[in-house]
Write a protein that holds these residues in place. Structure first.
Motif, PDB file in Angstrom:
ATOM      1  N   THR A   4       0.833  -1.206   0.000  1.00 12.52           N
ATOM      2  CA  THR A   4       0.000   0.000   0.000  1.00 12.52           C
ATOM      3  C   THR A   4       0.865   1.253   0.000  1.00 12.52           C
ATOM      4  N   LEU A   5       1.956   1.214   0.743  1.00 15.04           N
ATOM      5  CA  LEU A   5       2.860   2.371   0.756  1.00 15.04           C
ATOM      6  C   LEU A   5       3.508   2.578  -0.600  1.00 15.04           C
ATOM      7  N   ARG A   6       3.903   1.505  -1.266  1.00 11.27           N
ATOM      8  CA  ARG A   6       4.500   1.651  -2.604  1.00 11.27           C
ATOM      9  C   ARG A   6       3.473   2.228  -3.585  1.00 11.27           C
ATOM     10  N   ARG A   7       2.234   1.807  -3.445  1.00 14.70           N
ATOM     11  CA  ARG A   7       1.164   2.367  -4.277  1.00 14.70           C
ATOM     12  C   ARG A   7       1.011   3.857  -3.989  1.00 14.70           C
ATOM     13  N   ALA A   8       1.095   4.240  -2.728  1.00 15.45           N
ATOM     14  CA  ALA A   8       0.968   5.653  -2.356  1.00 15.45           C
ATOM     15  C   ALA A   8       2.146   6.475  -2.867  1.00 15.45           C
ATOM     16  N   VAL A   9       3.341   5.874  -2.880  1.00 19.14           N
ATOM     17  CA  VAL A   9       4.519   6.572  -3.410  1.00 19.14           C
ATOM     18  C   VAL A   9       4.296   6.947  -4.874  1.00 19.14           C
ATOM     19  N   ALA A  10       3.817   5.989  -5.660  1.00 23.09           N
ATOM     20  CA  ALA A  10       3.565   6.265  -7.075  1.00 23.09           C
ATOM     21  C   ALA A  10       2.467   7.305  -7.246  1.00 23.09           C
ATOM     22  N   ALA A  11       1.423   7.192  -6.428  1.00 24.44           N
ATOM     23  CA  ALA A  11       0.279   8.090  -6.566  1.00 24.44           C
ATOM     24  C   ALA A  11       0.625   9.523  -6.190  1.00 24.44           C
ATOM     25  N   VAL A  12       1.391   9.714  -5.133  1.00 33.17           N
ATOM     26  CA  VAL A  12       1.673  11.087  -4.699  1.00 33.17           C
ATOM     27  C   VAL A  12       2.536  11.806  -5.727  1.00 33.17           C
ATOM     28  N   GLN A  13       3.394  11.062  -6.434  1.00 36.12           N
ATOM     29  CA  GLN A  13       4.198  11.693  -7.480  1.00 36.12           C
ATOM     30  C   GLN A  13       3.351  12.032  -8.714  1.00 36.12           C
ATOM     31  N   ALA A  14       2.277  11.266  -8.907  1.00 36.35           N
ATOM     32  CA  ALA A  14       1.419  11.505 -10.067  1.00 36.35           C
ATOM     33  C   ALA A  14       0.401  12.607  -9.829  1.00 36.35           C
ATOM     34  N   THR A  15      -0.130  12.678  -8.604  1.00 43.06           N
ATOM     35  CA  THR A  15      -1.236  13.603  -8.338  1.00 43.06           C
ATOM     36  C   THR A  15      -0.883  14.717  -7.357  1.00 43.06           C
ATOM     37  N   GLY A  16       0.140  14.506  -6.548  1.00 46.04           N
ATOM     38  CA  GLY A  16       0.509  15.506  -5.545  1.00 46.04           C
ATOM     39  C   GLY A  16      -0.183  15.328  -4.214  1.00 46.04           C
ATOM     40  N   ALA A  17      -1.220  14.472  -4.147  1.00 42.67           N
ATOM     41  CA  ALA A  17      -1.954  14.297  -2.891  1.00 42.67           C
ATOM     42  C   ALA A  17      -2.539  12.893  -2.819  1.00 42.67           C
TER      43      ALA A  17
END
Length: 231
Positions: free
Chosen positions: A102-115
């Motif tokens: 889940t954290l790795r998924r969040a790492v990718a998402a925060v770089q894509a969306t900023g939040a």
């Protein structure tokens, strides 16, 4: 520099001793018993974050400054961003279902969306991911920290700033004895489940006077042996 080198996970936590004094994970346990549960949760959060593949920063009670939770958290986030990171994932110690995946998924998402938001089932959040510009634009101290309104307030504020908020699955956190009991009925990493179950069982074993134990043995002598109830 790789893209993930710009991301860090920030564990914002009280010390185990302070958690044990403030949260009653075991109503019949001592402060030390409750601190032992908190230490197990902190260790799990730390180990999970280390497996996510990005830098890890822990800011515990000894390194926090401020009169309110919001002030202390804002100071920790500001200091971590000052190390040169562009994105932070902020987590606490109280979500045992949080995984490295889940954290790795969040790492990718925060770089894509900023939040990124990881909503907790009680209305709060177990994870908050932010870019540096969003943090600097957020009225941090005005948010309803440590309330069931926090998740909704964060979503409103981030969307007001134009962020495309990525939302993770909702997970439960542990704030008290009922939360600990619920967590033990959910899918957890086996070592964590064993450790929490052992601590919970030990905390429920309250010593009784010798005469009372002896009396009970006498009353039960003629009854068939039965195993303990499952929980």
């Amino acid at each position: 520099m790789s893209s993930t080198a710009r991301v860090a996970i920030l564990l914002f936590t009280r010390s185990a001793g302070e958690e044990g004094a403030r949260k009653q994970f075991l109503s019949h346990g001592s402060r030390a018993d409750n601190a032992a549960v908190a230490a197990r949760l902190i260790d799990h959060a730390t180990a999970t974050a280390h497996r996510a593949g990005v830098d890890f920063v822990c800011v515990d009670s000894a390194r926090q400054a401020g009169a309110t939770f919001g002030e202390r958290l804002a100071g920790a986030v500001r200091a971590t961003f000052a190390r040169g990171y562009e994105y932070l994932l902020i987590i606490g110690n109280d979500c045992p279902q949080l995984t490295a995946a889940t954290l790795r998924r969040a790492v990718a998402a925060v770089q894509a969306t900023g939040a990124v938001l990881g909503p907790a089932t009680d209305g709060g959040v177990y994870l908050l991911g932010l870019s540096r510009p969003l943090f600097e634009s957020t009225p941090w101290l005005a948010l309803p920290w440590q309330t069931r309104h926090l998740g909704a307030a964060l979503r409103r504020e981030l969307r007001r700033l134009g962020a495309a908020v990525h939302q993770l699955p909702a997970l439960a956190d542990i704030d008290d004895e009922a939360g600990l009991a619920r967590a033990l009925r959910q899918a957890l990493a086996r070592p964590l489940r064993r450790g929490l179950h052992r601590l919970r069982t030990a905390g429920r074993c309250v010593a009784r006077p010798v005469w009372q134990r002896a009396g009970q043995r006498g009353r039960l002598a003629g009854r068939p042996h039965r195993g303990p109830p499952t929980s």
